[in-house]
Design a protein around this motif. Structure first.
Motif, mmCIF file in Angstrom:
data_model
loop_
_atom_site.group_PDB
_atom_site.id
_atom_site.type_symbol
_atom_site.label_atom_id
_atom_site.label_comp_id
_atom_site.label_asym_id
_atom_site.label_seq_id
_atom_site.Cartn_x
_atom_site.Cartn_y
_atom_site.Cartn_z
ATOM 1 N N PHE A 171 -0.216 13.326 -6.151
ATOM 2 C CA PHE A 171 -0.563 11.993 -5.637
ATOM 3 C C PHE A 171 -0.633 11.976 -4.108
ATOM 4 C CE2 PHE A 171 -1.330 7.664 -6.370
ATOM 5 C CZ PHE A 171 -0.557 6.857 -5.546
ATOM 6 N N GLN A 211 -9.238 0.769 8.968
ATOM 7 C CA GLN A 211 -8.989 -0.401 8.127
ATOM 8 C C GLN A 211 -8.359 -1.559 8.897
ATOM 9 O OE1 GLN A 211 -6.932 2.053 4.909
ATOM 10 N NE2 GLN A 211 -8.026 0.531 3.672
ATOM 11 N N GLY A 268 0.822 -1.217 0.000
ATOM 12 C CA GLY A 268 0.000 0.000 0.000
ATOM 13 C C GLY A 268 0.849 1.256 0.000
ATOM 14 N N VAL A 269 0.191 2.400 -0.295
ATOM 15 C CA VAL A 269 0.879 3.690 -0.193
ATOM 16 C C VAL A 269 0.206 4.551 0.878
ATOM 17 C CG1 VAL A 269 1.807 3.719 -2.553
ATOM 18 C CG2 VAL A 269 -0.503 4.625 -2.103
ATOM 19 N N GLY A 270 -0.775 3.950 1.542
ATOM 20 C CA GLY A 270 -1.461 4.635 2.642
ATOM 21 C C GLY A 270 -2.340 3.628 3.349
ATOM 22 N N ILE A 271 -2.704 3.947 4.605
ATOM 23 C CA ILE A 271 -3.616 3.082 5.360
ATOM 24 C C ILE A 271 -4.198 3.904 6.505
ATOM 25 C CG2 ILE A 271 -1.855 2.164 6.930
ATOM 26 C CD1 ILE A 271 -3.299 -0.598 6.619
ATOM 27 N N HIS A 292 -11.684 7.855 4.852
ATOM 28 C CA HIS A 292 -11.844 6.701 5.751
ATOM 29 C C HIS A 292 -12.149 7.149 7.179
ATOM 30 C CE1 HIS A 292 -11.039 3.135 3.397
ATOM 31 N NE2 HIS A 292 -9.878 3.591 2.938
ATOM 32 N N ARG A 334 2.004 -2.017 -7.235
ATOM 33 C CA ARG A 334 0.618 -1.526 -7.425
ATOM 34 C C ARG A 334 0.617 -0.097 -7.963
ATOM 35 N NH1 ARG A 334 -1.946 -0.856 -2.950
ATOM 36 N NH2 ARG A 334 -4.107 -1.126 -3.715
ATOM 37 N N TYR A 335 1.655 0.672 -7.656
ATOM 38 C CA TYR A 335 1.740 2.070 -8.128
ATOM 39 C C TYR A 335 3.171 2.343 -8.569
ATOM 40 C CZ TYR A 335 -2.677 2.287 -5.704
ATOM 41 O OH TYR A 335 -3.945 2.022 -5.290
ATOM 42 N N HIS A 360 -8.027 10.461 0.290
ATOM 43 C CA HIS A 360 -8.540 9.089 0.375
ATOM 44 C C HIS A 360 -8.580 8.621 1.834
ATOM 45 C CE1 HIS A 360 -8.648 4.745 -1.111
ATOM 46 N NE2 HIS A 360 -8.347 4.614 0.166
ATOM 47 N N GLU A 361 -7.485 8.881 2.558
ATOM 48 C CA GLU A 361 -7.414 8.433 3.971
ATOM 49 C C GLU A 361 -8.349 9.268 4.840
ATOM 50 O OE1 GLU A 361 -4.614 5.869 2.378
ATOM 51 O OE2 GLU A 361 -6.085 5.780 3.983
ATOM 52 N N GLU A 401 -7.743 5.051 -8.238
ATOM 53 C CA GLU A 401 -7.313 4.748 -6.880
ATOM 54 C C GLU A 401 -7.663 3.292 -6.550
ATOM 55 O OE1 GLU A 401 -8.793 7.484 -3.940
ATOM 56 O OE2 GLU A 401 -8.378 9.236 -5.218
ATOM 57 N N GLY A 402 -6.846 2.705 -5.686
ATOM 58 C CA GLY A 402 -7.180 1.405 -5.137
ATOM 59 C C GLY A 402 -7.454 1.594 -3.655
ATOM 60 N N CYS A 403 -7.988 0.575 -3.008
ATOM 61 C CA CYS A 403 -8.202 0.607 -1.562
ATOM 62 C C CYS A 403 -7.910 -0.785 -1.019
ATOM 63 C CB CYS A 403 -9.644 1.017 -1.230
ATOM 64 S SG CYS A 403 -9.928 1.159 0.541
ATOM 65 N N LEU A 404 -7.110 -0.827 0.051
ATOM 66 C CA LEU A 404 -6.747 -2.127 0.632
ATOM 67 C C LEU A 404 -7.976 -2.853 1.191
ATOM 68 C CD1 LEU A 404 -3.424 -1.098 2.430
ATOM 69 C CD2 LEU A 404 -3.706 -2.124 0.162
HETATM 70 O O1 LIG Z 1 -6.681 1.654 1.073
HETATM 71 C C1 LIG Z 1 -5.719 2.369 1.234
HETATM 72 N N1 LIG Z 1 -5.763 3.394 2.089
HETATM 73 O O2 LIG Z 1 -6.927 3.643 2.747
HETATM 74 N N2 LIG Z 1 -4.577 2.224 0.519
HETATM 75 C C2 LIG Z 1 -4.518 2.739 -0.834
HETATM 76 C C3 LIG Z 1 -4.095 4.203 -0.763
HETATM 77 C C4 LIG Z 1 -4.286 5.025 -2.022
HETATM 78 C C5 LIG Z 1 -4.944 6.229 -1.935
HETATM 79 C C6 LIG Z 1 -5.130 7.033 -3.041
HETATM 80 C C7 LIG Z 1 -4.635 6.624 -4.306
HETATM 81 C C8 LIG Z 1 -3.979 5.393 -4.404
HETATM 82 C C9 LIG Z 1 -3.795 4.595 -3.271
HETATM 83 C C10 LIG Z 1 -3.489 1.907 -1.593
HETATM 84 O O3 LIG Z 1 -3.839 1.409 -2.657
HETATM 85 O O4 LIG Z 1 -2.376 1.787 -1.090
#
Ligand SMILES: O=C(NO)N[C@@H](Cc1ccccc1)C(=O)O
Ligand SMILES: [Zn+2]
Length: 156
Positions: free
Chosen positions: A134, A51, A44-47, A145, A68-69, A141-142, A97-100
């Motif tokens: 980005f 979650q 991931g690039v964020g959390i 959440h 993934r990115y 995005h976070e 965007e993806g989401c974990l």
């Molecule tokens: O689900 C999460 N964070 O909540 N993680 C995302 C964060 C993210 C946000 C914006 C654009 C790309 C990616 C992820 O794919 O790593």
């Protein structure tokens, strides 16, 4: 540090408003550490704390190129506590965007190109910053959440 289970969409915690952090003690530091470990294990690039089933107003932004990115910019991981978005640009940008918590899905989302933000760091210091591109996208995005909002409620 531990890899924690990640809540997937449908879990009620993802729809709840997270609680402000008021005590900057070892428990919040160890949660941040486990969130980073969990995020890295998932590429991931964020959390965000909800979650990993913790209803705390805290998230991590840690953009870096990964499978993934591949084009993600490199940055040192930032722990964001009690986030606020003070100003938003009128200019918007559309990107995937993806989401974990929503595995194997990519959703095109409009986000503000630039935002002025304020948050606490792990020591309880108040930080103000202006984010673009980005990293601004990850913050938004976070931040969603923390308000109980996921990509599925935002998708066009
Ligand atoms: O689900 C999460 N964070 O909540 N993680 C995302 C964060 C993210 C946000 C914006 C654009 C790309 C990616 C992820 O794919 O790593
Ligand atoms: Zn997410």
């Amino acid at each position: 540090s531990a890899v924690l289970p990640i809540a997937t969409v449908g879990e009620k915690i993802l729809a709840q408003h997270a609680q402000a952090v008021t005590v900057f003690d070892v428990s919040i530091q160890s949660l941040a550490d486990d969130m980073l470990t969990t995020m890295l294990a998932a590429n991931g690039v964020g959390i965000a704390a909800p979650q990993v089933f913790s209803s705390a107003a805290m998230f991590i932004m840690a953009s870096r190129p990964n499978p993934r990115y591949p084009d993600a910019p490199n940055m040192r991981p930032v722990v964001v506590i009690n986030p606020r978005i003070l100003e938003t640009s009128t200019q918007m940008e559309l990107a995937e965007e993806g989401c974990l918590s929503i595995p194997d899905q990519r959703v095109k989302i409009w986000r503000h190109a630039q935002i002025k933000v304020q948050y606490h760091d792990l020591n309880g210091n108040l930080i103000s910053d202006i984010l673009v591109g980005f990293v601004a996208r990850i913050f938004q995005h976070e931040f969603d959440h923390i308000q109980g909002i996921t990509l599925l409620e935002r998708s066009n």
